[in-house]
Scaffold this motif. Structure first.
Motif, PDB file in Angstrom:
ATOM      1  N   VAL A  16     -10.842  16.457 -24.173  1.00  0.00           N
ATOM      2  CA  VAL A  16     -12.280  16.272 -23.968  1.00  0.00           C
ATOM      3  C   VAL A  16     -12.528  14.956 -23.230  1.00  0.00           C
ATOM      4  O   VAL A  16     -12.252  13.870 -23.742  1.00  0.00           O
ATOM      5  N   GLU A  17     -13.045  15.090 -22.013  1.00  0.00           N
ATOM      6  CA  GLU A  17     -13.295  13.925 -21.156  1.00  0.00           C
ATOM      7  C   GLU A  17     -14.744  13.463 -21.320  1.00  0.00           C
ATOM      8  O   GLU A  17     -15.626  14.271 -21.580  1.00  0.00           O
ATOM      9  N   TYR A  18     -14.977  12.191 -21.152  1.00  0.00           N
ATOM     10  CA  TYR A  18     -16.336  11.659 -21.235  1.00  0.00           C
ATOM     11  C   TYR A  18     -16.679  10.897 -19.965  1.00  0.00           C
ATOM     12  O   TYR A  18     -15.793  10.507 -19.214  1.00  0.00           O
TER      13      TYR A  18
ATOM     14  N   VAL B   8      -9.146  10.040 -21.401  1.00  0.00           N
ATOM     15  CA  VAL B   8      -9.753   8.813 -20.866  1.00  0.00           C
ATOM     16  C   VAL B   8      -9.603   8.804 -19.348  1.00  0.00           C
ATOM     17  O   VAL B   8      -8.488   8.742 -18.832  1.00  0.00           O
ATOM     18  N   ASP B   9     -10.718   8.923 -18.641  1.00  0.00           N
ATOM     19  CA  ASP B   9     -10.706   8.756 -17.191  1.00  0.00           C
ATOM     20  C   ASP B   9     -11.092   7.307 -16.945  1.00  0.00           C
ATOM     21  O   ASP B   9     -12.185   6.870 -17.321  1.00  0.00           O
ATOM     22  N   THR B  10     -10.178   6.550 -16.310  1.00  0.00           N
ATOM     23  CA  THR B  10     -10.423   5.099 -16.217  1.00  0.00           C
ATOM     24  C   THR B  10     -11.706   4.769 -15.447  1.00  0.00           C
ATOM     25  O   THR B  10     -12.323   3.748 -15.699  1.00  0.00           O
ATOM     26  N   GLY B  11     -12.119   5.639 -14.548  1.00  0.00           N
ATOM     27  CA  GLY B  11     -13.343   5.385 -13.789  1.00  0.00           C
ATOM     28  C   GLY B  11     -14.622   5.635 -14.579  1.00  0.00           C
ATOM     29  O   GLY B  11     -15.717   5.270 -14.140  1.00  0.00           O
ATOM     30  N   HIS B  12     -14.496   6.247 -15.753  1.00  0.00           N
ATOM     31  CA  HIS B  12     -15.683   6.650 -16.507  1.00  0.00           C
ATOM     32  C   HIS B  12     -16.097   5.642 -17.576  1.00  0.00           C
ATOM     33  O   HIS B  12     -16.290   5.998 -18.733  1.00  0.00           O
ATOM     34  N   HIS B  13     -16.199   4.398 -17.164  1.00  0.00           N
ATOM     35  CA  HIS B  13     -16.626   3.347 -18.098  1.00  0.00           C
ATOM     36  C   HIS B  13     -17.545   2.387 -17.374  1.00  0.00           C
ATOM     37  O   HIS B  13     -17.461   2.243 -16.157  1.00  0.00           O
TER      38      HIS B  13
ATOM     39  N   ALA C 123     -18.489   2.290 -10.046  1.00  0.00           N
ATOM     40  CA  ALA C 123     -18.630   3.289 -11.118  1.00  0.00           C
ATOM     41  C   ALA C 123     -17.487   4.276 -10.965  1.00  0.00           C
ATOM     42  O   ALA C 123     -16.345   3.860 -10.904  1.00  0.00           O
ATOM     43  N   ASP C 124     -17.787   5.563 -10.879  1.00  0.00           N
ATOM     44  CA  ASP C 124     -16.721   6.566 -10.814  1.00  0.00           C
ATOM     45  C   ASP C 124     -16.292   6.754  -9.357  1.00  0.00           C
ATOM     46  O   ASP C 124     -16.492   7.808  -8.768  1.00  0.00           O
ATOM     47  N   ASP C 125     -15.690   5.699  -8.772  1.00  0.00           N
ATOM     48  CA  ASP C 125     -15.431   5.710  -7.331  1.00  0.00           C
ATOM     49  C   ASP C 125     -14.210   6.541  -6.926  1.00  0.00           C
ATOM     50  O   ASP C 125     -14.024   6.800  -5.740  1.00  0.00           O
TER      51      ASP C 125
ATOM     52  N   ILE D 291      -3.447  11.958 -12.439  1.00  0.00           N
ATOM     53  CA  ILE D 291      -4.208  11.249 -11.404  1.00  0.00           C
ATOM     54  C   ILE D 291      -5.484  12.049 -11.156  1.00  0.00           C
ATOM     55  O   ILE D 291      -5.433  13.272 -11.056  1.00  0.00           O
ATOM     56  N   ASP D 292      -6.619  11.364 -11.095  1.00  0.00           N
ATOM     57  CA  ASP D 292      -7.867  12.033 -10.705  1.00  0.00           C
ATOM     58  C   ASP D 292      -8.501  11.188  -9.609  1.00  0.00           C
ATOM     59  O   ASP D 292      -9.274  10.284  -9.886  1.00  0.00           O
ATOM     60  N   GLN D 293      -8.122  11.486  -8.386  1.00  0.00           N
ATOM     61  CA  GLN D 293      -8.622  10.710  -7.254  1.00  0.00           C
ATOM     62  C   GLN D 293      -9.003  11.651  -6.122  1.00  0.00           C
ATOM     63  O   GLN D 293      -8.407  12.713  -5.963  1.00  0.00           O
TER      64      GLN D 293
HETATM   65  C1  RM4 Z   1     -15.547  14.193 -12.706  1.00  0.00           C
HETATM   66  C2  RM4 Z   1     -14.365  14.082 -13.655  1.00  0.00           C
HETATM   67  C3  RM4 Z   1     -13.528  15.314 -13.731  1.00  0.00           C
HETATM   68  C4  RM4 Z   1     -13.365  15.974 -12.413  1.00  0.00           C
HETATM   69  C5  RM4 Z   1     -14.714  16.135 -11.757  1.00  0.00           C
HETATM   70  C6  RM4 Z   1     -14.688  16.874 -10.453  1.00  0.00           C
HETATM   71  O1  RM4 Z   1     -16.066  12.949 -12.372  1.00  0.00           O
HETATM   72  O2  RM4 Z   1     -13.593  12.951 -13.348  1.00  0.00           O
HETATM   73  O3  RM4 Z   1     -12.300  15.050 -14.298  1.00  0.00           O
HETATM   74  O4  RM4 Z   1     -12.793  17.222 -12.644  1.00  0.00           O
HETATM   75  O5  RM4 Z   1     -15.253  14.868 -11.547  1.00  0.00           O
END
Ligand code: RM4
Ligand code: MN
Ligand code: MN
Length: 397
Positions: free
Chosen positions: A184-186, A219-224, A254-256, A292-294
């Motif tokens: 579960v991502e936030y 934990v997505d590091t960009g999501h803080h 932010a979520d760059d 990795i989520d970039q």
């Molecule tokens: C969100 C988040 C998700 C990604 C979507 C497209 O910001 O990071 O993980 O799947 O974008």
């Protein structure tokens, strides 16, 4: 570097893996536009091929995360043939990412939508994603929701929380027991700009616990927010046995979705340190998916991915060099300068020669980026894919 430090780095790297995102190879952009690249991947075949290339030169990326809508548009039916692609390109399907944010029907949310029929549709999609995971023998179903609202008073926040709890529990019940996991991502804001249903790690933790034992926090590091102490969140989730995985990227604002370590490498180092320190102290190896989520809008996508993997390996290797016994002693006596120096000394160590040695001893190219450039792969795919890509037929991200 002493031989024992060298050994520490090598054994840390032997256990290090990081998952590539299929969407990182596609033509993506900001909401203001996309700059098209001739070599970008559009099909799942091309994404597997590109991921396979990155794995061949780095040796630490055996899996590729799939986005159901973008990679498996026919759902379960699209899963047929993926096994063959995996075998062909030498990378396995990794986490399955459902998409309950893009269809028109999700305008006011998915699992948190006030319309029960839409909540049902979102849940059906999650259940199908779980079946795709079973079909592909991929363990993690990774959930990110865009749910939220833009204006005060427009949604019942409490009802939406309960609908989320119900939906996630119903999805959890569909998973193969003690095999699959729900992550579960936030995210604090965007696309919703007033309230987001799963806005922070506390909300994700609460919902994961309510969902069932196989649900963990991602934990997505960009999501803080900028000032947030991410490694403290990591330490808490480790201690609670609720840390399921990471989406690594970096951000200035932010979520760059910028390249990991490009803005603040010490941040990722501190996260890795908390994990290594936990491992040393407890003797347990936490089961955490590094992903990795970039999205690389401007950089060459494959090169950026190789650059990211190199950076991740460097920061992980540096974190492995922290002398945990010495650190624990200094912490106990509150020797502040000496305790902090344990981290700083490790961070300042140039681990690149040790990584090169590790690669050479594992039969991998010593310089992955150079090996990629010499392979001629870029020229080949740019030629094969260029006409279609530059005509603007791009996948969404
Ligand atoms: C969100 C988040 C998700 C990604 C979507 C497209 O910001 O990071 O993980 O799947 O974008
Ligand atoms: Mn993410
Ligand atoms: Mn994100």
């Amino acid at each position: 570097m002493t031989s024992s430090q060298l050994e520490t780095v090598h054994s840390a790297l032997d256990a290090f893996q990081i998952e590539l995102p299929s969407w990182g190879f596609a033509n993506t952009g900001t909401r203001f536009g996309k700059f098209l690249q001739a070599a970008a991947a559009s099909t799942i075949e091309e994404k597997f091929s590109d991921a396979g290339m990155v794995h061949r030169v780095t040796g630490v990326c055996p899996t590729v995360a799939l986005h159901v809508l973008w990679d498996l548009p026919a759902g379960e039916a699209s899963a047929t043939g993926v096994e063959q692609l995996a075998a062909q390109h030498g990378v396995r399907p990794g986490s399955i990412n459902p998409n309950a944010f893009q269809d028109q029907v999700y305008k006011h949310g998915s699992l948190g939508n006030p319309d029960a029929a839409v909540r049902r549709q979102a849940l059906d999609h999650l259940c199908e994603s779980i079946r795709i995971g079973q079909h592909l023998r991929s363990r993690d179903v990774s959930l990110w929701f865009a749910d939220g609202s833009n204006y005060p008073g427009t949604q019942n926040i409490r009802h939406r929380r309960r609908w989320f709890a119900e939906g996630l529990a119903a999805a959890h019940a569909q998973m193969t027991p003690s095999e699959q996991r729900l992550l579960v991502e936030y995210k604090p804001f965007e696309p919703a700009f007033y309230h987001t249903d799963i806005a922070d790690w506390g909300m994700a933790l609460e919902l994961a616990r309510a969902a069932g034992p196989q649900a963990k926090v991602l934990v997505d590091t960009g999501h803080h927010y900028q000032a947030q102490n991410i490694e403290q969140i990591v330490a808490w989730l480790l201690d609670l046995d609720m840390l399921g995985g990471f989406h690594f990227n970096d951000r200035r604002y932010a979520d760059d979705d910028l390249t990991m370590g490009s803005i603040d490498p010490y941040q990722a180092f501190r996260i890795f340190h908390e994990i290594r320190f936990y491992q040393w102290e407890t003797g347990k190896r936490p089961d955490i998916a590094f992903m990795i989520d970039q999205s690389h809008n401007l950089k060459d996508k494959i090169e950026a991915m190789i650059q990211t993997v190199n950076m991740a390996m460097e920061l992980y290797a540096k974190a492995a060099l922290v002398r945990h016994d010495v650190l624990a002693g200094h912490q106990a006596k509150a020797n502040l300068i000496d305790a902090e120096a344990c981290l700083q000394d490790a961070f300042a160590t140039d681990v690149r020669p040790a990584i090169e040695q590790w690669r050479a001893s594992r039969g991998l190219p010593v310089q992955p980026l150079a090996a990629y450039r010499e392979s001629g792969y870029h020229g080949r795919i740019a030629q094969q894919r260029g006409a279609r890509n530059l005509a603007g037929q791009v996948s969404y991200a």
